[in-house]
Design an enzyme around this catalytic site. Structure first.
Site, PDB file in Angstrom:
ATOM      1  N   PHE A 146      76.437  22.299   3.436  1.00  0.00           N
ATOM      2  CA  PHE A 146      76.687  23.048   4.682  1.00  0.00           C
ATOM      3  C   PHE A 146      78.083  23.129   5.022  1.00  0.00           C
ATOM      4  O   PHE A 146      78.598  22.100   5.169  1.00  0.00           O
ATOM      5  CB  PHE A 146      75.939  22.627   6.096  1.00  0.00           C
ATOM      6  CG  PHE A 146      76.263  23.483   7.218  1.00  0.00           C
ATOM      7  CD1 PHE A 146      75.446  24.499   7.240  1.00  0.00           C
ATOM      8  CD2 PHE A 146      77.070  23.231   8.109  1.00  0.00           C
ATOM      9  CE1 PHE A 146      75.464  25.593   8.473  1.00  0.00           C
ATOM     10  CE2 PHE A 146      77.361  24.106   9.003  1.00  0.00           C
ATOM     11  CZ  PHE A 146      76.467  25.155   9.263  1.00  0.00           C
ATOM     12  N   ASP A 233      84.955  17.760   3.070  1.00  0.00           N
ATOM     13  CA  ASP A 233      84.582  18.518   4.051  1.00  0.00           C
ATOM     14  C   ASP A 233      84.059  17.277   5.091  1.00  0.00           C
ATOM     15  O   ASP A 233      82.697  16.906   4.754  1.00  0.00           O
ATOM     16  CB  ASP A 233      83.582  19.539   4.087  1.00  0.00           C
ATOM     17  CG  ASP A 233      83.243  19.980   5.347  1.00  0.00           C
ATOM     18  OD1 ASP A 233      83.471  19.633   6.462  1.00  0.00           O
ATOM     19  OD2 ASP A 233      82.413  21.199   5.465  1.00  0.00           O
ATOM     20  N   LYS A 274      84.952  19.345  14.842  1.00  0.00           N
ATOM     21  CA  LYS A 274      84.119  18.809  15.683  1.00  0.00           C
ATOM     22  C   LYS A 274      84.651  17.938  16.513  1.00  0.00           C
ATOM     23  O   LYS A 274      85.394  18.145  17.567  1.00  0.00           O
ATOM     24  CB  LYS A 274      82.939  18.433  14.800  1.00  0.00           C
ATOM     25  CG  LYS A 274      81.958  19.488  14.476  1.00  0.00           C
ATOM     26  CD  LYS A 274      80.759  19.254  13.886  1.00  0.00           C
ATOM     27  CE  LYS A 274      79.734  20.463  13.637  1.00  0.00           C
ATOM     28  NZ  LYS A 274      79.164  20.611  12.345  1.00  0.00           N
TER      29      LYS A 274
HETATM   30  C1  PLP Z   1      79.746  22.041  11.657  1.00  0.00           C
HETATM   31  C2  PLP Z   1      80.117  21.919  10.364  1.00  0.00           C
HETATM   32  C3  PLP Z   1      80.768  23.001   9.691  1.00  0.00           C
HETATM   33  C4  PLP Z   1      81.223  24.110  10.602  1.00  0.00           C
HETATM   34  O1  PLP Z   1      81.833  23.943  11.587  1.00  0.00           O
HETATM   35  P1  PLP Z   1      81.783  25.299  12.845  1.00  0.00           P
HETATM   36  O2  PLP Z   1      82.817  24.531  13.914  1.00  0.00           O
HETATM   37  O3  PLP Z   1      80.613  25.270  13.556  1.00  0.00           O
HETATM   38  O4  PLP Z   1      82.528  26.265  12.310  1.00  0.00           O
HETATM   39  C5  PLP Z   1      81.596  22.809   8.524  1.00  0.00           C
HETATM   40  N1  PLP Z   1      81.102  21.683   7.712  1.00  0.00           N
HETATM   41  C6  PLP Z   1      80.350  20.840   7.975  1.00  0.00           C
HETATM   42  C7  PLP Z   1      80.052  19.754   7.165  1.00  0.00           C
HETATM   43  C8  PLP Z   1      79.830  20.901   9.414  1.00  0.00           C
HETATM   44  O5  PLP Z   1      78.990  19.956   9.827  1.00  0.00           O
END
Ligand code: PLP
Length: 427
Positions: A146, A233, A274
């Site tokens: 994701f 990520d 986040k």
């Molecule tokens: C939440 C998330 C995203 C996307 O972030 P948004 O601010 O919702 O665009 C990307 N990668 C990971 C691992 C995430 O948990």
């Protein structure tokens, strides 16, 4: 109605259903206030927040230091665009690069934008530095990843709901199984045009899948051997969530030091979002060293709001809180306690298969088929008992409270969780 200060939960839900696109399926609870580990609904009921806005609110709801930084900056200067300099961006860029140990940062707003930015940087690096022929660059990603919701990012998702009827999709991505260095090595061996390997150190959305010990170090070593960028990520796993400043720190003994990964696991490109703002404002970042980041030149990438003064002030305050309040240590300690207490329960449970996770990013797996509604019903029962959590992928419930939690609060929460689970043991 101009001011909705006396709206009921049902009225608020009805309005969202009628006027909002139905792109989420929220748990039926309407929140109006947050403080630390708690949120309150419009009827005044208090809950422990065990989602933390998908690990955004690591520093706790409405942390005064972060909110005050935002208010002060909002009253001074909010947005200049990058057409002009502002006096907060430079200090923030120095702060955040020192904090995580990289030469440079590229500031964006959302996680998905930061992932997109990392994809673009690695492609540009592949053409201009590695020498891959034009338009041939590939990025290796993992199954069940994701990384966000843009058209390019869903192009390399394998979640059927996230993709259905959103094609045509973007080329240039190769998918391999997660936690599988043999697949990574084979793919690297057979494909000379790989620019990067994009990976979540723990797959959060997929259901908190923690890879085998040593996976990240091995993956990074393979990337190095094949001159491929190791792109982490850490939008969900980063910033103390997993009991380390970054999940790529793994089990390195960095917890009391300022560490952003041993050389064995340090990403070439680090993606954050986040909790970078403590959940008060959309702030994301891509960090890399000069040899990579210098491929970015004026005009090649941008964002009107990226690097705005509020974001810069808020992110510095949010990262200060992580250090000052030792949230990394707290997440590590409470995470171990959480899993050990839950394992005591699970040893006698018929309904819960297992608990897994690191730090305060954990999940339990309910012993039922993927599309049963047991996990959802457990979350409704948890809500009725004062704790908010949400299923992720059918029968898995993620538990990710704010990291400012105390041990007493955590024990209270484990009691709520086990009491709710007991209600389902016989059903
Ligand atoms: C939440 C998330 C995203 C996307 O972030 P948004 O601010 O919702 O665009 C990307 N990668 C990971 C691992 C995430 O948990």
């Amino acid at each position: 109605m101009a001011i909705l200060d006396s709206i009921t939960s049902q009225e608020a839900i009805n309005l969202e259903n009628q006027y909002g696109a139905h792109n989420y399926h929220p748990l039926p609870v309407v929140l109006t206030k947050g403080e630390g580990v708690y949120v309150w609904d419009v009827e005044g009921r208090r809950y422990y927040d065990f989602l933390s806005a998908y690990s955004s609110v690591n520093q706790g709801h409405c942390h005064p230091a972060i909110v005050n930084a935002m208010i002060a900056q909002a009253q001074t200067l909010t947005l200049t665009s990058r057409a002009f300099h502002n006096d907060k961006l430079g200090p923030y860029e120095e702060y955040v690069t020192n904090y995580f140990g990289f030469d440079k940062v590229l500031p964006m707003n959302t996680g998905a934008e930061a992932v997109e930015t990392a994809v673009k940087i690695s492609r540009k690096w592949a053409y201009e530095v590695k020498g891959i022929p034009e338009n041939e660059a590939q990025i290796i990603v993992c199954e069940n990843n994701f990384h966000g919701r843009t058209t390019t990012i869903i192009s390399f998702s394998n979640d059927p709901v996230a993709r259905a009827n959103f094609g045509p999709f973007t080329d240039g991505f190769m998918k391999i199984p997660y936690d599988d260095t043999e697949a990574l090595e084979a793919t690297l061996k057979n494909n000379p045009n790989v620019a990067g390997f994009l990976v979540e150190p723990i797959q959060g959305e997929a259901g908190v899948y923690v890879p085998t010990e040593g996976y990240l170090a091995k993956a990074k070593a393979l990337c190095e051997a094949y001159n491929v960028l190791f792109i982490a990520d850490e939008v969900q796993t980063g910033i103390a969530r997993t009991g380390r400043l970054l999940a790529t720190c793994g089990n390195c003994d960095c917890i009391k030091k300022d560490c952003s990964g041993t050389p064995e696991t340090k990403p070439d490109i680090l993606i954050l979002g986040k909790a970078l703002s403590g959940g008060v404002y959309p702030v994301s970042a891509v960090l890399a060293n000069d040899a990579i980041m210098n491929v970015i030149t004026p005009g090649s990438h941008g964002s009107t709001f990226g690097g705005n003064p509020i974001a810069a002030a808020v992110a510095m305050a949010a990262l200060d809180v992580v250090k000052n309040e030792q949230l990394t240590e707290n997440a590590d300690r409470l995470g171990k306690l959480f899993r050990s207490l839950l394992n005591d329960y699970i040893s006698t449970s018929k309904i819960v298969k297992l608990v897994r996770g690191k730090g305060l990013l954990n999940a339990i797996v309910i012993d039922d088929h993927e599309d049963s509604d047991t996990a959802w019903n457990i979350c409704l029962d948890l809500r009725d008992n004062g704790l908010l959590a949400k299923p992720t992928h059918g029968n898995i419930i993620r538990f990710a409270p704010p990291l400012v939690m105390t041990e007493d609060q955590l024990i209270d929460c484990v009691n709520i969780i086990t009491n709710s689970l007991k209600n389902f043991e016989t059903k």
